[in-house]
Design an enzyme around this catalytic site. Structure first.
Site, PDB file in Angstrom:
ATOM      1  N   SER A 154       0.863  -1.176   0.000  1.00 46.90           N
ATOM      2  CA  SER A 154       0.000   0.000   0.000  1.00 46.90           C
ATOM      3  C   SER A 154       0.907   1.236   0.000  1.00 46.90           C
ATOM      4  CB  SER A 154      -0.925  -0.053   1.223  1.00 46.90           C
ATOM      5  OG  SER A 154      -1.811   1.031   1.231  1.00 46.90           O
TER       6      SER A 154
ATOM      7  N   LYS B  67      -5.046   3.290  -2.844  1.00 45.42           N
ATOM      8  CA  LYS B  67      -4.328   2.689  -1.703  1.00 45.42           C
ATOM      9  C   LYS B  67      -5.245   2.565  -0.479  1.00 45.42           C
ATOM     10  CE  LYS B  67      -0.179   2.327  -3.672  1.00 45.42           C
ATOM     11  NZ  LYS B  67       0.425   1.034  -4.032  1.00 45.42           N
TER      12      LYS B  67
END
Ligand code: COA
Length: 267
Positions: A146, A164
């Site tokens: 992420s 994300k």
């Protein structure tokens, strides 16, 4: 170099890594082969994968590369299946493929926004979904890459922030659903990482990099080794009871928050 861990941590394991031909993901692949894993990598360009596989083999590891775009589910499934056919059930999945371009929101077309969400968020889901049936259960571990943009609103990154953030909640949801099968699902949330395509795009000059570093409590970017070591920890038995976690590795950048970006990155 095997990093900070003892040798052979991943002996007998098979890993599948998207975006594994370069950057952070290639460094993770290197770390994994150094620790005894067999590694299948995928990415868009076969030539780049071939170079990466040659480098991984030169370290004494077992590796293979099958080209696929994470936006093409059938091709991705093929890459996962071929890794399993060659190396056996998959113990580790790294969802690392990502796309990024810095742009003010008004400069991002719907298709540009979709391209990043399709690569980062949908690509992460597709990787987990395609790999699930090939995982060695229990004992498998999934780690998605992420970024701190998931929870720090970041100028020029509207598409990446949205994608994300989706990865973080997807990680927690899959951890809930797959825990009973013994599959752990975690994510790494890096801040800026040195010598990566993403940071070359966000801070293209030494001056821009210095300016950005001045806003980070540790005054530097992460190294790819630091992210690879965290991935290795999360995929090792040392993290055997860790699932649904988002591990921040950002030198304190997120403690400063969005305010640090105002006046930075051309805003
Ligand atoms: N500014 C604004 N829009 C941009 C852009 C930029 N710098 N770069 C691409 N786009 C838009 C394109 O204009 C297109 O939208 P349109 O059809 O409305 O014109 C859309 O994004 C898709 O572009 P395209 O080049 O066709 O997509 P792609 O699938 O080939 O590339 C990207 C994917 C956009 C993510 C590209 O930046 C990429 O491939 N990056 C390489 C990997 C990378 O980013 N690595 C770093 C990871 S952190």
């Amino acid at each position: 170099m095997a990093g900070i861990f003892r040798d052979g941590l991943l002996t007998g394991k098979t890993a599948f890594i998207t975006g594994g031909g370069s950057g952070i993901n290639l460094r993770i692949a290197e770390r994994f082969v150094d620790q005894g894993a067999k590694v299948g990598i995928t990415g868009r360009k076969q030539e780049r994968l071939d170079q990466a596989v040659a480098a991984l083999k030169a370290r004494g590891g077992e590796a293979m590369g099958v080209a696929s775009d994470v936006r093409d589910y059938a091709a991705l499934e093929t890459a996962v299946r071929r890794t399993r056919e060659s190396f056996g059930p998959i113990d580790i999945v790294i969802c690392g493929a990502a796309g990024n371009f810095p742009s003010p929101a008004v400069g991002i077309s719907a298709n540009g926004f979709k391209a990043v969400v399709d690569i980062d968020l949908l690509g992460t889901f597709s990787t987990c979904r395609a790999a699930y049936e090939h995982l060695r259960k229990p004992g498998a571990s999934i780690v998605s890459i992420s970024a701190t943009q998931a929870y720090i609103p970041t100028p020029l990154q509207a598409h990446v922030c949205a994608a994300k953030a989706g990865i973080d909640i997807l990680t927690k949801t899959l951890a809930l659903e797959w825990g009973a099968a013994g599959v752990r699902v975690n994510a790494i949330s890096p801040g800026p990482v040195d010598d990566t395509e993403g940071m070359r795009r966000l801070t293209p000059s030494p001056e821009a990099k210095d300016k950005f570093c001045s806003t980070i409590p540790m005054r530097r970017y992460a190294t790819k080794d630091e992210i690879a070591d965290l991935a290795l920890f999360l995929c090792s038995e040392a993290a055997g009871y860790i699932t649904g976690a988002i591990y921040v590795c950002d030198g304190g950048q997120s403690l400063v928050g969005s305010g640090a970006f105002m006046g930075q990155l051309g805003m």
